[in-house]
Motif scaffolding. Structure first.
Motif, PDB file in Angstrom:
ATOM      1  N   ARG A  39     -19.424  13.832  27.677  1.00 36.97           N
ATOM      2  CA  ARG A  39     -17.973  13.708  27.466  1.00 36.97           C
ATOM      3  C   ARG A  39     -17.393  12.887  28.608  1.00 36.97           C
ATOM      4  O   ARG A  39     -17.334  13.362  29.746  1.00 36.97           O
ATOM      5  CB  ARG A  39     -17.340  15.094  27.420  1.00 36.97           C
ATOM      6  CG  ARG A  39     -15.829  15.082  27.347  1.00 36.97           C
ATOM      7  CD  ARG A  39     -15.350  14.813  25.937  1.00 36.97           C
ATOM      8  NE  ARG A  39     -13.898  14.856  25.902  1.00 36.97           N
ATOM      9  CZ  ARG A  39     -13.157  14.005  25.229  1.00 36.97           C
ATOM     10  NH1 ARG A  39     -13.711  13.067  24.518  1.00 36.97           N
ATOM     11  NH2 ARG A  39     -11.857  14.106  25.255  1.00 36.97           N
ATOM     12  N   GLN A  40     -17.028  11.639  28.326  1.00 36.11           N
ATOM     13  CA  GLN A  40     -16.398  10.796  29.342  1.00 36.11           C
ATOM     14  C   GLN A  40     -14.894  10.820  29.129  1.00 36.11           C
ATOM     15  O   GLN A  40     -14.417  10.564  28.032  1.00 36.11           O
ATOM     16  CB  GLN A  40     -16.916   9.362  29.287  1.00 36.11           C
ATOM     17  CG  GLN A  40     -16.328   8.515  30.406  1.00 36.11           C
ATOM     18  CD  GLN A  40     -16.969   7.152  30.524  1.00 36.11           C
ATOM     19  OE1 GLN A  40     -18.138   6.988  30.209  1.00 36.11           O
ATOM     20  NE2 GLN A  40     -16.201   6.182  30.972  1.00 36.11           N
ATOM     21  N   THR A  74     -17.580   2.295  23.771  1.00 34.93           N
ATOM     22  CA  THR A  74     -16.810   1.397  24.641  1.00 34.93           C
ATOM     23  C   THR A  74     -15.321   1.703  24.672  1.00 34.93           C
ATOM     24  O   THR A  74     -14.518   0.846  25.022  1.00 34.93           O
ATOM     25  CB  THR A  74     -17.025  -0.059  24.218  1.00 34.93           C
ATOM     26  OG1 THR A  74     -16.667  -0.192  22.849  1.00 34.93           O
ATOM     27  CG2 THR A  74     -18.469  -0.474  24.427  1.00 34.93           C
ATOM     28  N   ALA A  75     -14.934   2.898  24.324  1.00 32.18           N
ATOM     29  CA  ALA A  75     -13.533   3.319  24.425  1.00 32.18           C
ATOM     30  C   ALA A  75     -13.495   4.731  24.986  1.00 32.18           C
ATOM     31  O   ALA A  75     -14.239   5.596  24.563  1.00 32.18           O
ATOM     32  CB  ALA A  75     -12.864   3.273  23.065  1.00 32.18           C
ATOM     33  N   VAL A  76     -12.638   4.959  25.942  1.00 30.11           N
ATOM     34  CA  VAL A  76     -12.510   6.267  26.590  1.00 30.11           C
ATOM     35  C   VAL A  76     -11.224   6.904  26.102  1.00 30.11           C
ATOM     36  O   VAL A  76     -10.214   6.218  25.983  1.00 30.11           O
ATOM     37  CB  VAL A  76     -12.490   6.084  28.119  1.00 30.11           C
ATOM     38  CG1 VAL A  76     -12.198   7.379  28.835  1.00 30.11           C
ATOM     39  CG2 VAL A  76     -13.814   5.501  28.589  1.00 30.11           C
ATOM     40  N   PRO A  77     -11.172   8.207  25.849  1.00 31.27           N
ATOM     41  CA  PRO A  77     -12.260   9.171  26.022  1.00 31.27           C
ATOM     42  C   PRO A  77     -13.225   9.130  24.842  1.00 31.27           C
ATOM     43  O   PRO A  77     -12.875   8.702  23.758  1.00 31.27           O
ATOM     44  CB  PRO A  77     -11.538  10.512  26.074  1.00 31.27           C
ATOM     45  CG  PRO A  77     -10.332  10.312  25.216  1.00 31.27           C
ATOM     46  CD  PRO A  77      -9.931   8.863  25.426  1.00 31.27           C
ATOM     47  N   PHE A  78     -14.447   9.614  25.093  1.00 32.03           N
ATOM     48  CA  PHE A  78     -15.419   9.730  24.021  1.00 32.03           C
ATOM     49  C   PHE A  78     -16.334  10.924  24.287  1.00 32.03           C
ATOM     50  O   PHE A  78     -16.468  11.382  25.403  1.00 32.03           O
ATOM     51  CB  PHE A  78     -16.245   8.451  23.826  1.00 32.03           C
ATOM     52  CG  PHE A  78     -17.188   8.121  24.944  1.00 32.03           C
ATOM     53  CD1 PHE A  78     -18.428   8.736  25.049  1.00 32.03           C
ATOM     54  CD2 PHE A  78     -16.845   7.163  25.881  1.00 32.03           C
ATOM     55  CE1 PHE A  78     -19.308   8.412  26.068  1.00 32.03           C
ATOM     56  CE2 PHE A  78     -17.724   6.829  26.902  1.00 32.03           C
ATOM     57  CZ  PHE A  78     -18.953   7.460  26.997  1.00 32.03           C
ATOM     58  N   THR A  79     -16.928  11.400  23.205  1.00 31.38           N
ATOM     59  CA  THR A  79     -17.948  12.440  23.268  1.00 31.38           C
ATOM     60  C   THR A  79     -19.128  11.964  22.440  1.00 31.38           C
ATOM     61  O   THR A  79     -18.951  11.537  21.300  1.00 31.38           O
ATOM     62  CB  THR A  79     -17.429  13.783  22.710  1.00 31.38           C
ATOM     63  OG1 THR A  79     -16.282  14.186  23.464  1.00 31.38           O
ATOM     64  CG2 THR A  79     -18.503  14.864  22.794  1.00 31.38           C
ATOM     65  N   LEU A  97     -19.719  14.582  15.065  1.00 32.79           N
ATOM     66  CA  LEU A  97     -20.409  13.871  16.132  1.00 32.79           C
ATOM     67  C   LEU A  97     -21.832  13.577  15.673  1.00 32.79           C
ATOM     68  O   LEU A  97     -22.739  14.370  15.866  1.00 32.79           O
ATOM     69  CB  LEU A  97     -20.450  14.712  17.415  1.00 32.79           C
ATOM     70  CG  LEU A  97     -19.122  15.046  18.049  1.00 32.79           C
ATOM     71  CD1 LEU A  97     -19.325  16.033  19.187  1.00 32.79           C
ATOM     72  CD2 LEU A  97     -18.437  13.796  18.541  1.00 32.79           C
ATOM     73  N   ASP A  98     -22.013  12.457  15.005  1.00 36.93           N
ATOM     74  CA  ASP A  98     -23.343  12.094  14.528  1.00 36.93           C
ATOM     75  C   ASP A  98     -24.261  11.973  15.738  1.00 36.93           C
ATOM     76  O   ASP A  98     -24.010  11.176  16.633  1.00 36.93           O
ATOM     77  CB  ASP A  98     -23.310  10.778  13.764  1.00 36.93           C
ATOM     78  CG  ASP A  98     -22.394  10.857  12.554  1.00 36.93           C
ATOM     79  OD1 ASP A  98     -22.153  11.974  12.077  1.00 36.93           O
ATOM     80  OD2 ASP A  98     -21.916   9.807  12.119  1.00 36.93           O
ATOM     81  N   PRO A  99     -25.310  12.761  15.807  1.00 40.72           N
ATOM     82  CA  PRO A  99     -26.122  12.796  17.018  1.00 40.72           C
ATOM     83  C   PRO A  99     -27.163  11.686  17.104  1.00 40.72           C
ATOM     84  O   PRO A  99     -27.619  11.167  16.096  1.00 40.72           O
ATOM     85  CB  PRO A  99     -26.827  14.147  16.905  1.00 40.72           C
ATOM     86  CG  PRO A  99     -26.972  14.357  15.427  1.00 40.72           C
ATOM     87  CD  PRO A  99     -25.736  13.750  14.808  1.00 40.72           C
ATOM     88  N   ALA A 100     -27.491  11.339  18.335  1.00 39.23           N
ATOM     89  CA  ALA A 100     -28.745  10.638  18.584  1.00 39.23           C
ATOM     90  C   ALA A 100     -29.789  11.748  18.501  1.00 39.23           C
ATOM     91  O   ALA A 100     -29.613  12.818  19.082  1.00 39.23           O
ATOM     92  CB  ALA A 100     -28.730  10.004  19.968  1.00 39.23           C
ATOM     93  N   VAL A 101     -30.854  11.539  17.753  1.00 40.76           N
ATOM     94  CA  VAL A 101     -31.800  12.621  17.462  1.00 40.76           C
ATOM     95  C   VAL A 101     -33.198  12.257  17.930  1.00 40.76           C
ATOM     96  O   VAL A 101     -33.659  11.138  17.721  1.00 40.76           O
ATOM     97  CB  VAL A 101     -31.818  12.925  15.942  1.00 40.76           C
ATOM     98  CG1 VAL A 101     -32.880  13.957  15.607  1.00 40.76           C
ATOM     99  CG2 VAL A 101     -30.454  13.396  15.479  1.00 40.76           C
ATOM    100  N   SER A 125     -18.762  14.566  32.000  1.00 31.71           N
ATOM    101  CA  SER A 125     -19.489  15.830  32.122  1.00 31.71           C
ATOM    102  C   SER A 125     -20.604  15.831  31.088  1.00 31.71           C
ATOM    103  O   SER A 125     -20.575  15.075  30.116  1.00 31.71           O
ATOM    104  CB  SER A 125     -18.556  17.017  31.889  1.00 31.71           C
ATOM    105  OG  SER A 125     -18.046  16.988  30.575  1.00 31.71           O
ATOM    106  N   VAL A 126     -21.591  16.708  31.320  1.00 28.14           N
ATOM    107  CA  VAL A 126     -22.669  16.930  30.358  1.00 28.14           C
ATOM    108  C   VAL A 126     -22.821  18.432  30.196  1.00 28.14           C
ATOM    109  O   VAL A 126     -22.947  19.164  31.174  1.00 28.14           O
ATOM    110  CB  VAL A 126     -24.008  16.311  30.846  1.00 28.14           C
ATOM    111  CG1 VAL A 126     -25.113  16.583  29.824  1.00 28.14           C
ATOM    112  CG2 VAL A 126     -23.862  14.823  31.113  1.00 28.14           C
ATOM    113  N   SER A 127     -22.769  18.877  28.964  1.00 25.35           N
ATOM    114  CA  SER A 127     -22.963  20.294  28.674  1.00 25.35           C
ATOM    115  C   SER A 127     -23.873  20.398  27.460  1.00 25.35           C
ATOM    116  O   SER A 127     -24.183  19.385  26.818  1.00 25.35           O
ATOM    117  CB  SER A 127     -21.617  20.989  28.403  1.00 25.35           C
ATOM    118  OG  SER A 127     -20.960  20.342  27.322  1.00 25.35           O
ATOM    119  N   GLY A 128     -24.316  21.598  27.140  1.00 26.80           N
ATOM    120  CA  GLY A 128     -25.225  21.713  26.021  1.00 26.80           C
ATOM    121  C   GLY A 128     -25.342  23.099  25.438  1.00 26.80           C
ATOM    122  O   GLY A 128     -24.929  24.085  26.047  1.00 26.80           O
TER     123      GLY A 128
END
Length: 132
Positions: A39-40, A74-79, A97-101, A125-128
């Motif tokens: 999450r930027q 390339t646009a903030v904010p993003f998740t 949120l289509d994931p990278a898998v 931040s990074v959370s999970g």
């Protein structure tokens, strides 16, 4: 992933302004996989965007290998979401949120490495969620 599996949530990297960085090392003794969320929320310049890699440590060494990675928007904010789980599917889900898998297990010793695509810092931040 089966809905009857145990889920634990964790903040891997708290929200802060930073350039390239590594999370602490985590020991995985009970989880098969995870969903990580990048999450930027801010950038110091127009080209400061973070990307993350989930890395596993090579047993008996200090070397790291990349399990999977997620690139920034390339646009903030993003998740952005990164899913690592055995037999993971790229099917759409209700989060939007289509994931990278990556069809893989969460390594026994792992960390998150962040890379900033410029020399300016950005706030992220990074959370999970971690799945048994």
């Amino acid at each position: 992933m089966p809905s009857d599996k145990a889920v634990t949530s964790l903040v891997v990297m708290e929200s802060a302004s930073r350039g390239d960085a590594f999370s602490q090392e985590f020991v995985n003794d009970s989880f098969r996989g995870c969903d990580l969320f990048l999450r930027q929320t801010a950038q110091a310049s127009t080209i400061a965007f973070a990307s993350i890699k989930l890395q596993g440590r090579v047993p008996g060494s200090t070397e790291w290998y990349t399990v999977a990675a997620v690139s920034p928007t390339t646009a903030v904010p993003f998740t952005k979401r990164l899913r690592v789980y055995p037999n993971a599917s790229t099917a759409l889900n209700s989060t939007g949120l289509d994931p990278a898998v990556q069809n893989d297990f969460l390594p026994g010793i792992w960390r998150v490495a962040s890379t900033n695509v410029s020399t300016s810092a950005c706030t992220f931040s990074v959370s999970g969620h971690f799945f048994a």
